[in-house]
Scaffold this active site. Structure first.
Site, mmCIF file in Angstrom:
data_model
loop_
_atom_site.group_PDB
_atom_site.id
_atom_site.type_symbol
_atom_site.label_atom_id
_atom_site.label_comp_id
_atom_site.label_asym_id
_atom_site.label_seq_id
_atom_site.Cartn_x
_atom_site.Cartn_y
_atom_site.Cartn_z
ATOM 1 N N SER A 118 8.980 1.601 1.344
ATOM 2 C CA SER A 118 8.616 1.672 2.842
ATOM 3 C C SER A 118 7.702 0.658 3.207
ATOM 4 O O SER A 118 7.331 0.663 4.383
ATOM 5 C CB SER A 118 8.068 3.064 2.981
ATOM 6 O OG SER A 118 7.101 3.646 2.003
ATOM 7 N N HIS A 139 15.728 0.645 3.419
ATOM 8 C CA HIS A 139 14.666 1.821 3.505
ATOM 9 C C HIS A 139 15.446 2.780 4.300
ATOM 10 O O HIS A 139 15.476 2.889 5.509
ATOM 11 C CB HIS A 139 13.470 1.455 4.429
ATOM 12 C CG HIS A 139 12.458 2.119 4.764
ATOM 13 N ND1 HIS A 139 11.738 2.023 5.552
ATOM 14 C CD2 HIS A 139 12.293 3.289 3.973
ATOM 15 C CE1 HIS A 139 10.944 3.131 5.618
ATOM 16 N NE2 HIS A 139 10.876 3.944 4.680
ATOM 17 N N GLU A 151 16.561 0.816 7.651
ATOM 18 C CA GLU A 151 15.794 -0.545 7.613
ATOM 19 C C GLU A 151 16.276 -1.495 6.637
ATOM 20 O O GLU A 151 16.227 -1.256 5.419
ATOM 21 C CB GLU A 151 14.178 -0.486 7.487
ATOM 22 C CG GLU A 151 13.655 -0.308 9.030
ATOM 23 C CD GLU A 151 12.129 -0.310 8.539
ATOM 24 O OE1 GLU A 151 11.730 -0.999 9.566
ATOM 25 O OE2 GLU A 151 11.383 0.403 7.834
ATOM 26 N N ASN A 189 6.932 1.771 9.535
ATOM 27 C CA ASN A 189 5.622 2.283 8.981
ATOM 28 C C ASN A 189 4.661 1.250 9.751
ATOM 29 O O ASN A 189 3.443 1.730 9.869
ATOM 30 C CB ASN A 189 5.680 2.017 7.505
ATOM 31 C CG ASN A 189 6.385 3.475 6.863
ATOM 32 O OD1 ASN A 189 6.160 4.602 7.479
ATOM 33 N ND2 ASN A 189 7.171 3.305 6.236
#
Length: 295
Positions: A118, A139, A151, A189
């Site tokens: 992540s 991800h 992702e 993130n």
């Protein structure tokens, strides 16, 4: 592409294995712990039973999905003959480097190596292998069987061919892939973690309480859950790890983790998985009960 290996039978790993198996792929689920593998299969079974109750799948769908999964405690055995490996181990850079070095040795040169990291650099992970052009980030979001986003992160050397293949594969899994470049935290993130960190800072500085902060974000910003509740679900240790990766990667103090978060992780308060974080989860996850530490 017919056969996939997933490394790690925890929350993300068993969810990724579930999705691939349900889509018809043969899945090797690999973990060093047989107990973790057993728990992973139990979780997949429970989630499939929940889908049957909601009439989203049939009993035969459940049986075929479970039949597509084989468990292994040996990486070389589990990765034999696969077309793709998806690593979903703990968010620890040294561990991921070790795994990818081993995968580079035990898999054929044409096998694509993907990481569910992540936040950790795909370029750095790829540098541990003999095929950086075939290393990519996938991800997935938690819970994997439900969340649509993947992702897809290109490392510096990731080829167009591999990127396009993984984008298409994600769509076959019923996901919506979004291609991003390799910078700390990627997109999800890089935006989410500073928000969570700011919520923790607001709590730490006494701006408002746990419930009040989450209520503002749920009712005022239409978030399905507040940032402190979400942090508990993600795992406070994971949040801290991601913030540290971004802080070190960018050298920008805005990513520095709040001291309260650091102290909670040090004290073993990780959120849902430890039973306590900003909320008390000893009663289960259906009811929100603020931890005694913040009352």
């Amino acid at each position: 592409m017919k056969k996939v290996a997933v490394i790690g039978a925890g929350t993300m790993g068993n969810g990724i294995a579930h999705v691939f198996a349900q889509t018809g792929y043969a899945v090797s689920l690999i973990d060093i712990s047989q107990d973790s593998l057993d728990k992973g299969i139990a979780t997949i079974t429970k989630n499939l039973d929940r889908m049957i109750k909601k009439e989203k799948i049939s009993e035969s769908d459940k049986e075929s999905t479970l039949g597509n999964i084989t468990t292994f405690t040996n990486t070389a055995e589990g990765a034999k003959g696969v077309d793709l490996v998806v690593e979903a181990a703990t968010e620890n850079i040294e561990l991921k480097f070790k795994i990818f070095k081993e995968l580079s040795e035990v898999t054929d040169d044409n096998v694509i190596l993907a990481s569910n990291t992540s936040s950790i650099s795909i370029t750095k992970i790829a540098a541990q292998t003999n095929r950086p052009d075939k290393v990519i980030g996938m991800h997935f979001m938690n819970p994997v069987p439900i969340m649509k986003l993947v992702e897809v992160i290109r490392g510096y050397a990731t080829s167009d061919e591999v990127t396009n293949l993984i984008m298409d594969l994600s769509k076959k899994l019923g996901k919506t892939p979004t291609e991003v470049n390799d910078y700390p935290g990627f997109v999800a993130n890089r935006i989410l973690m500073p928000m969570i960190n700011e919520a923790i800072i607001s709590l730490h500085e006494g701006v408002a309480g746990v419930e009040e902060i989450d209520t503002v974000m749920k009712l005022g910003m239409a978030h399905p859950m507040g940032p402190l509740q979400l942090a508990d679900f993600i795992g406070l240790d994971v949040c801290l790890s991601i913030l540290n990766v971004m802080y070190e990667g960018f050298g920008n103090p805005k990513y520095a983790p709040c001291p309260l978060l650091v102290n909670m992780v040090t004290a073993g308060k990780f959120g849902v998985k430890s039973g306590e974080g900003f909320y008390d989860w000893s009663h289960g996850t259906k009811e929100l009960v603020v931890s005694d530490s913040f009352k």
